[in-house]
Design a protein around this motif. Structure first.
Motif, mmCIF file in Angstrom:
data_model
loop_
_atom_site.group_PDB
_atom_site.id
_atom_site.type_symbol
_atom_site.label_atom_id
_atom_site.label_comp_id
_atom_site.label_asym_id
_atom_site.label_seq_id
_atom_site.Cartn_x
_atom_site.Cartn_y
_atom_site.Cartn_z
ATOM 1 N N LYS A 136 -1.022 -107.594 29.231
ATOM 2 C CA LYS A 136 -2.274 -108.549 29.096
ATOM 3 C C LYS A 136 -3.336 -107.951 29.981
ATOM 4 N N TRP A 137 -4.442 -107.772 29.326
ATOM 5 C CA TRP A 137 -5.394 -106.932 30.007
ATOM 6 C C TRP A 137 -6.457 -107.903 30.216
ATOM 7 N N GLU A 138 -7.319 -107.780 31.253
ATOM 8 C CA GLU A 138 -8.531 -108.386 31.810
ATOM 9 C C GLU A 138 -9.739 -107.349 31.924
ATOM 10 N N VAL A 139 -10.971 -107.802 31.764
ATOM 11 C CA VAL A 139 -12.022 -107.131 32.069
ATOM 12 C C VAL A 139 -12.689 -107.382 33.426
ATOM 13 N N GLY A 140 -13.472 -106.779 33.918
ATOM 14 C CA GLY A 140 -14.041 -106.775 35.323
ATOM 15 C C GLY A 140 -13.092 -106.223 36.529
ATOM 16 N N ARG A 159 -8.020 -103.520 33.383
ATOM 17 C CA ARG A 159 -6.683 -103.531 33.979
ATOM 18 C C ARG A 159 -5.756 -104.501 33.419
ATOM 19 N N VAL A 160 -4.555 -104.122 33.612
ATOM 20 C CA VAL A 160 -3.612 -104.968 33.136
ATOM 21 C C VAL A 160 -3.015 -105.923 34.335
ATOM 22 N N THR A 161 -3.045 -107.286 33.920
ATOM 23 C CA THR A 161 -2.785 -108.328 34.975
ATOM 24 C C THR A 161 -1.293 -108.838 34.900
ATOM 25 N N GLY A 162 -0.445 -108.776 33.549
ATOM 26 C CA GLY A 162 0.667 -109.252 33.469
ATOM 27 C C GLY A 162 1.393 -108.501 32.421
ATOM 28 N N VAL A 163 2.955 -108.591 32.504
ATOM 29 C CA VAL A 163 3.640 -107.799 31.559
ATOM 30 C C VAL A 163 4.761 -108.653 30.999
ATOM 31 N N TRP A 164 4.956 -108.708 29.502
ATOM 32 C CA TRP A 164 6.295 -109.269 29.383
ATOM 33 C C TRP A 164 7.077 -108.214 28.853
ATOM 34 N N GLN A 165 8.414 -107.944 29.150
ATOM 35 C CA GLN A 165 9.073 -106.906 28.677
ATOM 36 C C GLN A 165 10.519 -107.722 28.150
ATOM 37 N N ASN A 245 -3.180 -97.730 31.266
ATOM 38 C CA ASN A 245 -2.664 -98.963 30.796
ATOM 39 C C ASN A 245 -1.311 -99.430 31.573
ATOM 40 N N ASP A 246 -1.031 -98.436 32.595
ATOM 41 C CA ASP A 246 0.386 -98.483 33.131
ATOM 42 C C ASP A 246 0.077 -98.724 34.599
#
Length: 249
Positions: A136-140, A159-165, A245-246
């Motif tokens: 999940k990405w977010e602007v700002g 930036r990435v704010t959360g990850v589902w694996q 992205n990481d």
């Protein structure tokens, strides 16, 4: 103890402006599906092409849900419930169908190798399962890339704010695709996935957030290595958004 004023619009704006409390956007995400061994071993598909198609063509993604299963007991008096375990939901990814039908061909191949219709046997579990990653990405972001050769050239990074694996994932159904003589519309293909378990990780605040002062990165900053713009020996790589992205994971 300070109490907030009920229904205060001013305090609501101050709360949203903290950055982390800003409402999230549903259209900023990325999807990665590892190529399972049964497809890799055939040496038919190019890795880069596969990952590009999965990420770019994933038009609609359902993140998994988590549910606690319960049972009941009544020794005396009021009946009560207690937790007995967990269950998770299947997920569905809707892909845009391209003219070359690449994604349809891959998933048809995947399912036929997993459980073919020409004989009564199935593939080995470890050969047809893979891991699936939803970011999940977010602007700002407060991270700003600045070209050290041209200080006026700046680019604010998402930036990435959360990850589902999802672990042990594999497709179980490829949806129908309707062809008709009506008004032209984009074709889509839904793919259902099952999996063993999933983990959700909130990306740590390693480099600050939107309410923090801007951090400028360039060829000579150590933070560039943290988010993937520089390699371990300080050689500059492409500073595109896709290279970061990481970061923070």
């Amino acid at each position: 103890m300070a109490f907030t004023t009920p229904n205060s619009f001013t305090e609501f704006m101050d709360w949203v402006r903290t950055g982390g409390a800003e409402p999230s956007r549903s259209n900023l995400y990325s999807v990665f599906v590892g190529m399972p061994p049964i497809l890799r071993d055939n040496d038919v598909y190019e890795f880069r092409k596969w990952f590009q198609y999965v990420n770019f063509a994933a038009d609609d993604v359902t993140v998994p849900s988590r549910n606690v299963t319960t049972s009941t007991v009544k020794d005396f008096g009021v009946q009560r419930t207690y937790a007995t375990g967990q269950s998770v939901s299947n997920i569905t990814i809707s892909f845009l169908v391209t003219k070359d039908l690449f994604m349809r061909n891959v998933f048809e191949h995947w399912l036929n190798e997993m459980a073919g219709d020409q004989e009564n046997r199935v593939g080995f579990y470890d050969h047809y399962t893979t891991n699936l990653l939803i970011q999940k990405w977010e602007v700002g972001s407060n991270i700003v890339y600045r070209d050290h050769k041209n200080p006026k050239a700046k680019s604010r990074l998402n930036r990435v704010t959360g990850v589902w694996q999802l672990f042990g994932a594999y497709p179980t159904n490829i949806s129908t695709m309707t062809l008709n003589n009506e008004a032209t519309s984009l074709m889509k293909m839904d793919v259902d996935f099952q999996y063993e378990r999933y983990r959700f990780d909130h990306v740590l605040e390693a480099v600050g957030w939107a309410n923090m002062p801007d951090k400028y990165i360039d060829l000579f900053t150590q933070i560039g290595k943290q988010i993937g713009i520089l390699d371990e020996i300080g050689i500059e790589q492409d500073a595109n958004q896709g290279e970061v992205n990481d970061y923070g994971i």
